[in-house]
Design a protein around this motif. Structure first.
Motif, mmCIF file in Angstrom:
data_model
loop_
_atom_site.group_PDB
_atom_site.id
_atom_site.type_symbol
_atom_site.label_atom_id
_atom_site.label_comp_id
_atom_site.label_asym_id
_atom_site.label_seq_id
_atom_site.Cartn_x
_atom_site.Cartn_y
_atom_site.Cartn_z
ATOM 1 N N GLU A 234 0.830 -1.210 0.000
ATOM 2 C CA GLU A 234 0.000 0.000 0.000
ATOM 3 C C GLU A 234 0.865 1.262 0.000
ATOM 4 O O GLU A 234 0.457 2.319 -0.504
ATOM 5 N N SER A 235 2.061 1.165 0.558
ATOM 6 C CA SER A 235 2.917 2.338 0.735
ATOM 7 C C SER A 235 3.250 3.028 -0.583
ATOM 8 O O SER A 235 3.364 4.254 -0.649
ATOM 9 N N TYR A 236 3.408 2.243 -1.651
ATOM 10 C CA TYR A 236 3.819 2.837 -2.917
ATOM 11 C C TYR A 236 2.690 3.642 -3.556
ATOM 12 O O TYR A 236 2.935 4.679 -4.187
ATOM 13 N N ARG B 75 0.269 5.184 -1.811
ATOM 14 C CA ARG B 75 0.192 6.398 -0.993
ATOM 15 C C ARG B 75 1.401 7.307 -1.252
ATOM 16 O O ARG B 75 1.293 8.534 -1.259
ATOM 17 N N GLY B 76 2.555 6.677 -1.475
ATOM 18 C CA GLY B 76 3.760 7.446 -1.768
ATOM 19 C C GLY B 76 3.640 8.241 -3.054
ATOM 20 O O GLY B 76 4.138 9.374 -3.149
ATOM 21 N N ALA B 77 2.975 7.666 -4.064
ATOM 22 C CA ALA B 77 2.774 8.390 -5.328
ATOM 23 C C ALA B 77 1.892 9.619 -5.108
ATOM 24 O O ALA B 77 2.168 10.702 -5.651
ATOM 25 N N VAL B 78 0.847 9.456 -4.301
ATOM 26 C CA VAL B 78 -0.016 10.593 -3.973
ATOM 27 C C VAL B 78 0.784 11.642 -3.203
ATOM 28 O O VAL B 78 0.699 12.847 -3.474
ATOM 29 N N TYR B 79 1.587 11.184 -2.250
ATOM 30 C CA TYR B 79 2.424 12.102 -1.461
ATOM 31 C C TYR B 79 3.358 12.906 -2.373
ATOM 32 O O TYR B 79 3.485 14.127 -2.229
ATOM 33 N N ALA B 80 4.023 12.224 -3.303
ATOM 34 C CA ALA B 80 4.979 12.898 -4.181
ATOM 35 C C ALA B 80 4.294 13.958 -5.032
ATOM 36 O O ALA B 80 4.824 15.068 -5.201
ATOM 37 N N LEU B 81 3.122 13.640 -5.555
ATOM 38 C CA LEU B 81 2.387 14.611 -6.374
ATOM 39 C C LEU B 81 1.891 15.774 -5.516
ATOM 40 O O LEU B 81 1.984 16.941 -5.919
ATOM 41 N N SER C 289 13.522 -8.992 -6.366
ATOM 42 C CA SER C 289 14.687 -9.724 -6.845
ATOM 43 C C SER C 289 15.826 -8.866 -7.367
ATOM 44 O O SER C 289 16.725 -9.379 -8.003
ATOM 45 N N GLY C 290 15.812 -7.564 -7.121
ATOM 46 C CA GLY C 290 16.906 -6.734 -7.593
ATOM 47 C C GLY C 290 16.719 -6.213 -9.001
ATOM 48 O O GLY C 290 17.681 -5.849 -9.661
ATOM 49 N N LEU C 291 15.487 -6.172 -9.481
ATOM 50 C CA LEU C 291 15.198 -5.664 -10.828
ATOM 51 C C LEU C 291 14.467 -4.327 -10.782
ATOM 52 O O LEU C 291 13.882 -3.898 -11.752
ATOM 53 N N SER C 292 14.497 -3.687 -9.631
ATOM 54 C CA SER C 292 13.864 -2.391 -9.442
ATOM 55 C C SER C 292 12.347 -2.465 -9.545
ATOM 56 O O SER C 292 11.705 -1.599 -10.106
ATOM 57 N N SER C 293 11.764 -3.523 -8.983
ATOM 58 C CA SER C 293 10.312 -3.647 -9.004
ATOM 59 C C SER C 293 9.644 -2.541 -8.198
ATOM 60 O O SER C 293 8.541 -2.098 -8.535
ATOM 61 N N SER C 294 10.297 -2.058 -7.125
ATOM 62 C CA SER C 294 9.681 -0.997 -6.319
ATOM 63 C C SER C 294 9.538 0.285 -7.123
ATOM 64 O O SER C 294 8.510 0.964 -7.052
ATOM 65 N N ALA C 295 10.564 0.634 -7.905
ATOM 66 C CA ALA C 295 10.464 1.822 -8.756
ATOM 67 C C ALA C 295 9.401 1.626 -9.828
ATOM 68 O O ALA C 295 8.655 2.553 -10.154
ATOM 69 N N ALA C 296 9.306 0.421 -10.380
ATOM 70 C CA ALA C 296 8.291 0.150 -11.397
ATOM 71 C C ALA C 296 6.889 0.342 -10.830
ATOM 72 O O ALA C 296 6.005 0.909 -11.482
ATOM 73 N N VAL C 297 6.670 -0.125 -9.598
ATOM 74 C CA VAL C 297 5.372 0.036 -8.947
ATOM 75 C C VAL C 297 5.068 1.511 -8.685
ATOM 76 O O VAL C 297 3.975 1.999 -8.977
ATOM 77 N N LYS D 179 11.877 10.643 0.289
ATOM 78 C CA LYS D 179 11.141 11.427 1.286
ATOM 79 C C LYS D 179 10.005 10.647 1.939
ATOM 80 O O LYS D 179 9.753 10.794 3.139
ATOM 81 N N TYR D 180 9.307 9.815 1.162
ATOM 82 C CA TYR D 180 8.160 9.103 1.733
ATOM 83 C C TYR D 180 8.579 7.799 2.406
ATOM 84 O O TYR D 180 8.160 7.498 3.519
ATOM 85 N N LEU D 181 9.453 7.027 1.734
ATOM 86 C CA LEU D 181 9.855 5.722 2.266
ATOM 87 C C LEU D 181 11.136 5.784 3.090
ATOM 88 O O LEU D 181 11.432 4.860 3.845
ATOM 89 N N GLY D 182 11.925 6.846 2.927
ATOM 90 C CA GLY D 182 13.135 7.001 3.717
ATOM 91 C C GLY D 182 14.301 6.170 3.238
ATOM 92 O O GLY D 182 15.180 5.805 4.014
ATOM 93 N N LEU D 183 14.360 5.885 1.929
ATOM 94 C CA LEU D 183 15.462 5.122 1.353
ATOM 95 C C LEU D 183 16.429 6.064 0.647
ATOM 96 O O LEU D 183 16.029 7.082 0.095
ATOM 97 N N GLU D 184 17.706 5.710 0.623
ATOM 98 C CA GLU D 184 18.728 6.590 0.050
ATOM 99 C C GLU D 184 18.995 6.278 -1.423
ATOM 100 O O GLU D 184 20.131 6.321 -1.883
ATOM 101 N N ASN D 185 17.963 5.988 -2.177
ATOM 102 C CA ASN D 185 18.126 5.627 -3.582
ATOM 103 C C ASN D 185 18.492 6.831 -4.440
ATOM 104 O O ASN D 185 18.097 7.956 -4.161
ATOM 105 N N GLY D 186 19.216 6.566 -5.540
ATOM 106 C CA GLY D 186 19.487 7.595 -6.529
ATOM 107 C C GLY D 186 18.432 7.563 -7.620
ATOM 108 O O GLY D 186 17.320 7.054 -7.419
ATOM 109 N N ILE D 187 18.781 8.063 -8.809
ATOM 110 C CA ILE D 187 17.778 8.164 -9.886
ATOM 111 C C ILE D 187 17.958 7.100 -10.964
ATOM 112 O O ILE D 187 17.279 7.142 -11.981
ATOM 113 N N LEU D 188 18.861 6.148 -10.742
ATOM 114 C CA LEU D 188 19.083 5.120 -11.756
ATOM 115 C C LEU D 188 17.803 4.378 -12.110
ATOM 116 O O LEU D 188 17.438 4.245 -13.280
ATOM 117 N N ASP D 189 17.110 3.862 -11.094
ATOM 118 C CA ASP D 189 15.957 2.990 -11.354
ATOM 119 C C ASP D 189 14.851 3.689 -12.142
ATOM 120 O O ASP D 189 14.431 3.209 -13.195
#
Length: 438
Positions: A114-116, A118-124, A148-156, A187-197
């Motif tokens: 569910e977080s993703y 809500r996170g999309a709404v938060y970002a907008l 599995s390391g294929l950036s599924s979270s960014a895809a979602v 900002k929403y999930l608190g992860l230190e990801n860059g912009i690659l994904d």
């Protein structure tokens, strides 16, 4: 039909198939009671990063391409501001409103599917966009590939962004959505990801290798020189992508190692910049000149020295890889991919016993030109660039050898998901309702 402007002029991808789209559309009809011809679908592919491992968060230059697997989000506009979602992977129904103020998650342990949304709404919301309509939707990934390391979270995250923008008539560019997905993660999930994904998912073109400068956020594209552009549009590439799964579930929020490595890179940058009296400079390794690193690296403590060595050696590999790709030299390109994998293990110190073992098996498989971890590398899968004609033979070899090495772990992986032979994919896009098709 693809929504105008969304696919960026790329040739049609073979993913998703009409069968996959039909399954998602029917689910949305069941949930919403609407007609099939009203259902829109976001197709968000998974990505791989052949070169440029662990340097995006330091402003480095990375390479990326998508594959012909990913996330599908079927949806129709709500009559009001409500969001109603179901998942092919998780139980339950999500319900909330896009006009409810979303607040960042304080504890990463609380992140769920569910977080993703809500996170999309938060970002907008956080970027000042006016959301008046919600969506009724069904989201589905590929079982076994969703952690599995294929950036599924960014895809979602991107799938939800594109769907919400579509129903609210927001015309945002891929660059806008890269920053919005970064907002979800940072900002929403608190992860230190860059912009690659998000860059890979939103900017890739079928048959091309995408190069992303993570400091300037500027992409460039290089096509494989052995092929003409007309051949590329038909998918006639001389290689395939092998994905071999470790059976260890990758869960980034719960793995402290990822954020720790990012902070160590920043500490190394800070130490090197301070040695020059540049304390006001942003503490990322991209702001350290290679010559300065070479002259000052002796001041770094062991852990920081290894992180910095990975960054600077990986930047060199990306530059060499671009040249090899442009010349059509897959052999050299593959060797650089394998060198990236070794540096990730030795200098960046990611991986596990199982992942390292799987990586070594891949390197010995017939036709494999290069291999490395995919994603953060602590768990998940390994990728390999493999000669097109030997891809199936290589896959069979990896399945058999990894089963011998890790029989208990292998049993956790569905038989048809242990090793996948993939093709390069296309960028994320919105597929219009059937009623729009000509």
């Amino acid at each position: 039909m693809v929504a105008p402007g969304v696919a960026g002029g790329s040739p049609p991808s073979r993913w998703p198939s009409e069968e996959e789209l039909d399954i998602v559309r029917k689910k949305v009809v069941e949930i919403s009671g609407r007609d099939t011809t009203e259902v829109r679908v976001v197709a968000c592919p998974y990505r791989i990063c052949p070169l440029g491992a662990h340097i995006d968060h330091q402003g480095g230059i990375v390479t990326a391409m998508t594959i012909n697997y990913g996330v599908l989000l079927g949806f129709v506009p709500s009559d009001d501001a409500e969001v109603v979602l179901q998942s092919g992977q998780f139980k339950g129904v999500i319900r909330f409103r896009v006009d409810d103020l979303q607040k960042p998650i304080e504890n990463p342990e609380n992140i769920d599917w569910e977080s993703y949304a809500r996170g999309a709404v938060y970002a907008l919301q956080n970027s000042g966009y006016d959301l008046r309509k919600g969506i009724i939707g069904y989201i589905s990934g590929v079982k076994g590939l969703d952690s599995s390391g294929l950036s599924s979270s960014a895809a979602v995250g991107i799938a939800y962004l594109l769907a919400l923008e579509n129903v609210n008539d927001l015309a945002l560019s891929p660059v806008d959505n890269i920053q919005l997905d970064k907002c979800i993660e940072n900002k929403y999930l608190g992860l230190e990801n860059g912009i690659l994904d998000p860059s890979a998912i939103l900017l890739s073109r079928h048959g091309y290798l995408t190069f992303m400068d993570c400091k300037t956020a500027l992409p460039s594209y290089v096509y494989f020189s052995e092929l003409s552009k007309s051949q590329q549009s038909q998918g006639q590439l001389p290689f395939k992508i092998l994905l071999a799964f470790s059976g260890l579930q990758h869960n980034l929020p719960k793995k402290r190692g990822y954020n720790t490595r990012v902070f160590e890179c920043k500490e190394a940058a800070c130490a090197l910049l301070c040695a020059l009296g540049c304390e006001d400079a942003s503490s990322i390794l991209r702001n350290v000149e290679p010559g300065v690193y070479e002259s000052q690296k002796c001041i770094l403590e062991e852990n920081l020295a290894r992180r910095a060595e990975h960054y600077f050696s990986e930047m060199k590999r990306v530059v060499k890889g671009r040249d090899a790709w442009a010349r059509g030299n897959l052999q050299e390109f593959g060797q650089l991919v394998s060198a990236s994998g070794r540096s990730s293990i030795v200098n960046y110190e990611c991986g596990s016993k199982e992942m390292i073992e799987l990586h070594e098996i891949l390197l010995k498989a017939p036709g494999v030109l290069g291999a490395r971890f995919s994603g953060a590398g602590f768990r998940g899968c390994c990728l390999a660039i493999v000669d097109r004609d030997q891809a199936e033979e290589a896959a069979a070899h990896v399945r058999a050898e990894y089963e011998k090495a890790q029989p208990e772990v292998v049993n956790k992986i569905p038989m048809d998901r242990r090793v996948l032979v993939c093709e390069p994919g296309d960028s994320a896009r919105v597929i219009l309702p059937l009623s729009h098709h000509s």
